[in-house]
Design an enzyme around this catalytic site. Structure first.
Site, PDB file in Angstrom:
ATOM      1  N   TYR A  59      74.349 -16.882  21.371  1.00  0.00           N
ATOM      2  CA  TYR A  59      73.887 -17.974  20.382  1.00  0.00           C
ATOM      3  C   TYR A  59      74.450 -19.307  20.961  1.00  0.00           C
ATOM      4  O   TYR A  59      75.252 -19.844  21.080  1.00  0.00           O
ATOM      5  CB  TYR A  59      74.795 -17.757  19.187  1.00  0.00           C
ATOM      6  CG  TYR A  59      74.358 -16.528  18.131  1.00  0.00           C
ATOM      7  CD1 TYR A  59      73.454 -15.472  18.603  1.00  0.00           C
ATOM      8  CD2 TYR A  59      75.498 -16.298  17.420  1.00  0.00           C
ATOM      9  CE1 TYR A  59      73.381 -14.401  17.940  1.00  0.00           C
ATOM     10  CE2 TYR A  59      75.214 -14.876  16.534  1.00  0.00           C
ATOM     11  CZ  TYR A  59      74.054 -14.155  16.779  1.00  0.00           C
ATOM     12  OH  TYR A  59      74.229 -12.870  16.217  1.00  0.00           O
ATOM     13  N   PHE A 204      70.932 -10.563   8.337  1.00  0.00           N
ATOM     14  CA  PHE A 204      69.815 -11.003   7.606  1.00  0.00           C
ATOM     15  C   PHE A 204      69.932 -10.513   6.423  1.00  0.00           C
ATOM     16  O   PHE A 204      68.822 -10.156   5.411  1.00  0.00           O
ATOM     17  CB  PHE A 204      68.580 -10.200   8.235  1.00  0.00           C
ATOM     18  CG  PHE A 204      67.191 -10.850   8.174  1.00  0.00           C
ATOM     19  CD1 PHE A 204      67.387 -12.346   8.649  1.00  0.00           C
ATOM     20  CD2 PHE A 204      65.934 -10.128   7.985  1.00  0.00           C
ATOM     21  CE1 PHE A 204      65.887 -12.895   8.646  1.00  0.00           C
ATOM     22  CE2 PHE A 204      64.783 -10.986   8.172  1.00  0.00           C
ATOM     23  CZ  PHE A 204      64.670 -12.276   8.422  1.00  0.00           C
ATOM     24  N   PRO A 205      71.111 -10.950   5.551  1.00  0.00           N
ATOM     25  CA  PRO A 205      71.338 -10.565   4.300  1.00  0.00           C
ATOM     26  C   PRO A 205      70.292 -11.139   3.341  1.00  0.00           C
ATOM     27  O   PRO A 205      69.983 -10.597   2.312  1.00  0.00           O
ATOM     28  CB  PRO A 205      72.699 -10.685   3.857  1.00  0.00           C
ATOM     29  CG  PRO A 205      73.173 -11.870   4.951  1.00  0.00           C
ATOM     30  CD  PRO A 205      72.243 -11.461   6.268  1.00  0.00           C
ATOM     31  N   GLY A 209      66.348 -16.642   4.040  1.00  0.00           N
ATOM     32  CA  GLY A 209      66.122 -17.480   2.815  1.00  0.00           C
ATOM     33  C   GLY A 209      65.085 -16.886   1.966  1.00  0.00           C
ATOM     34  O   GLY A 209      64.675 -17.180   0.721  1.00  0.00           O
TER      35      GLY A 209
HETATM   36  N1  LIG Z   1      73.287  -8.394  15.337  1.00  0.00           N
HETATM   37  C1  LIG Z   1      72.288  -8.946  15.555  1.00  0.00           C
HETATM   38  O1  LIG Z   1      71.460  -8.491  16.171  1.00  0.00           O
HETATM   39  C2  LIG Z   1      71.954 -10.248  14.544  1.00  0.00           C
HETATM   40  C3  LIG Z   1      70.622 -10.618  14.682  1.00  0.00           C
HETATM   41  C4  LIG Z   1      70.562 -11.646  13.782  1.00  0.00           C
HETATM   42  C5  LIG Z   1      71.628 -12.477  13.090  1.00  0.00           C
HETATM   43  N2  LIG Z   1      72.931 -11.912  13.194  1.00  0.00           N
HETATM   44  C6  LIG Z   1      73.966 -12.362  12.470  1.00  0.00           C
HETATM   45  O2  LIG Z   1      73.673 -12.276  11.078  1.00  0.00           O
HETATM   46  C7  LIG Z   1      74.042 -13.635  10.739  1.00  0.00           C
HETATM   47  C8  LIG Z   1      72.778 -13.739   9.234  1.00  0.00           C
HETATM   48  O3  LIG Z   1      71.823 -13.430   9.696  1.00  0.00           O
HETATM   49  P1  LIG Z   1      70.465 -14.577   9.637  1.00  0.00           P
HETATM   50  O4  LIG Z   1      70.882 -16.123   9.772  1.00  0.00           O
HETATM   51  O5  LIG Z   1      69.403 -14.335  10.590  1.00  0.00           O
HETATM   52  O6  LIG Z   1      69.934 -14.337   8.416  1.00  0.00           O
HETATM   53  P2  LIG Z   1      70.320 -14.682   6.627  1.00  0.00           P
HETATM   54  O7  LIG Z   1      71.560 -14.862   6.614  1.00  0.00           O
HETATM   55  O8  LIG Z   1      69.637 -13.764   5.881  1.00  0.00           O
HETATM   56  O9  LIG Z   1      69.498 -16.108   6.515  1.00  0.00           O
HETATM   57  C9  LIG Z   1      69.917 -17.219   7.106  1.00  0.00           C
HETATM   58  C10 LIG Z   1      68.890 -18.277   6.680  1.00  0.00           C
HETATM   59  O10 LIG Z   1      68.827 -18.468   5.257  1.00  0.00           O
HETATM   60  C11 LIG Z   1      68.924 -19.531   4.673  1.00  0.00           C
HETATM   61  N3  LIG Z   1      69.653 -19.488   3.500  1.00  0.00           N
HETATM   62  C12 LIG Z   1      70.993 -19.059   3.654  1.00  0.00           C
HETATM   63  N4  LIG Z   1      71.798 -19.104   2.397  1.00  0.00           N
HETATM   64  C13 LIG Z   1      70.633 -19.695   1.403  1.00  0.00           C
HETATM   65  C14 LIG Z   1      70.730 -20.041  -0.037  1.00  0.00           C
HETATM   66  N5  LIG Z   1      71.715 -19.701  -0.685  1.00  0.00           N
HETATM   67  N6  LIG Z   1      69.578 -20.360  -0.584  1.00  0.00           N
HETATM   68  C15 LIG Z   1      68.371 -20.617   0.325  1.00  0.00           C
HETATM   69  N7  LIG Z   1      68.496 -20.327   1.614  1.00  0.00           N
HETATM   70  C16 LIG Z   1      69.519 -19.850   2.404  1.00  0.00           C
HETATM   71  C17 LIG Z   1      69.376 -20.163   5.942  1.00  0.00           C
HETATM   72  O11 LIG Z   1      68.835 -21.643   5.812  1.00  0.00           O
HETATM   73  P3  LIG Z   1      69.715 -23.016   5.343  1.00  0.00           P
HETATM   74  O12 LIG Z   1      70.440 -23.120   6.652  1.00  0.00           O
HETATM   75  O13 LIG Z   1      68.708 -23.981   5.051  1.00  0.00           O
HETATM   76  O14 LIG Z   1      70.849 -22.501   4.227  1.00  0.00           O
HETATM   77  C18 LIG Z   1      69.018 -19.766   7.060  1.00  0.00           C
HETATM   78  O15 LIG Z   1      67.724 -20.117   7.514  1.00  0.00           O
HETATM   79  C19 LIG Z   1      73.773 -14.696  11.678  1.00  0.00           C
HETATM   80  O16 LIG Z   1      74.335 -15.777  11.589  1.00  0.00           O
HETATM   81  C20 LIG Z   1      74.365 -13.993  12.869  1.00  0.00           C
HETATM   82  O17 LIG Z   1      75.643 -14.155  12.823  1.00  0.00           O
HETATM   83  C21 LIG Z   1      73.101 -10.809  13.893  1.00  0.00           C
END
Ligand SMILES: NC(=O)c1ccc[n+]([C@@H]2O[C@H](COP(=O)([O-])OP(=O)(O)OC[C@H]3O[C@@H](n4cnc5c(N)ncnc54)[C@H](OP(=O)(O)O)[C@@H]3O)[C@@H](O)[C@H]2O)c1
Length: 279
Positions: A59, A204-205, A209
């Protein structure tokens, strides 16, 4: 619903963690546009009682681990920082896999240095590299564990057979796979993890968003419950299995506070069934 659980039998973590990946530039490349905000978000994460932070050497690359150190070192005793290795970065949004054991060793050594720790609490193989035997990739992490550089080993984006093959080499305490209300492709892995008491970290929980969107699939149910759609998506995951540890990512303090509050939401059986049927 329990508010904490034991990761690997010896680390107590609160059930809602934080994913730090979004605290980087476009394409998960370089510094975030607002570095001060990134530091403030990380500090707010721990102030809110979150004690599991997920990152990876890829990252930024490197920048995410460095920011965590800058914001939070010296770390609180109960803070668990989980990192990952096994991916190269050749440019924005490019993530070639490399599971060569010597490279994994270098990745662990350099993450130790960047995070400023003597042992990494949870080290996750970011991807299994098809060009090297899985046994050699997990085997190298097991050697590093025996050397005291890794406390626990986890996997990411794996199927049940891969988890079993890895378990034959080393104790596996966690699996991090894409999973949310709308995408349940890894149901079999979640079931296996639940059976085995392996922590399941759904990335991606909130579907970047999409599941939080007003007018989206969760909107009406959220209004009925007096919660936001994002909170419902997270509460559903927490209710789904006792081994689930969601790591919603955000660069917004308001969203962070909203997400953390989801851990206190109790869904009725009826609400849970209704949400399960939505996707
Ligand atoms: N193992 C793997 O291959 C892998 C791949 C991808 C990610 N990950 C890990 O998983 C974590 C989470 O995944 P992710 O970031 O891809 O997906 P996510 O948590 O589902 O989505 C994050 C996105 O959602 C928005 N968001 C979050 N909370 C919100 C809310 N309450 N209301 C509206 N929008 C909201 C955020 O925008 P804002 O910033 O505007 O809030 C951000 O753009 C990552 O940080 C990483 O640590 C692991």
């Amino acid at each position: 619903m329990s508010e904490t659980f034991s990761l690997g039998g010896d680390l107590t973590v609160n059930r809602l963690g934080y994913g730090a990946m979004r605290l980087t530039g476009e394409g998960i490349w370089g510094y975030p546009a607002d570095r001060d905000n990134a530091i403030a978000v990380l500090r707010r994460v721990v102030e809110l009682g979150v004690n599991f932070i997920d990152t990876a050497d890829s990252y930024g690359p490197h920048i995410n681990e460095e920011l965590i150190r800058q914001a939070l070192h010296p770390y609180a005793d109960d803070l668990v920082i989980a990192t990952k290795g096994g991916l190269l970065r050749t440019g924005p949004d490019e993530w070639p896999v490399l599971g060569k054991p010597a490279y994994l060793r270098q990745a662990v050594e350099t993450s130790l240095r960047r995070l400023g720790v003597e042992r990494i609490d949870l080290y996750q193989l970011h991807r299994v590299d098809p060009d090297y035997p899985l046994e050699d990739q997990v085997g190298e992490l097991h050697k590093l564990q025996e050397e005291g550089k890794i406390r626990h080993i986890g996997l990411s984006e794996v199927d049940v057979d891969q988890v079993k093959a890895a378990q034959a080499v080393a104790p596996i305490v966690s699996v991090q796979n894409l999973y949310n209300l709308a995408n349940r492709g890894h149901e079999a892995v979640l079931e296996y993890a639940t059976e085995q008491g392996i922590t399941f970290i759904p990335w991606f929980p909130v579907a970047t968003g999409e599941l939080a969107r007003p007018g989206g699939v969760l909107d009406a149910a959220a209004k009925e419950h007096g919660a936001t759609p994002a909170q419902l998506a997270l509460a559903w995951l927490l209710r789904k299995s006792p081994v689930v540890l969601p790591i919603p990512g955000t660069s917004s303090i308001a969203h962070l506070e909203e997400n953390v509050a989801a851990a206190r939401i109790e869904l009725t059986d009826e609400e849970f069934e209704k949400l399960s049927a939505l996707a």
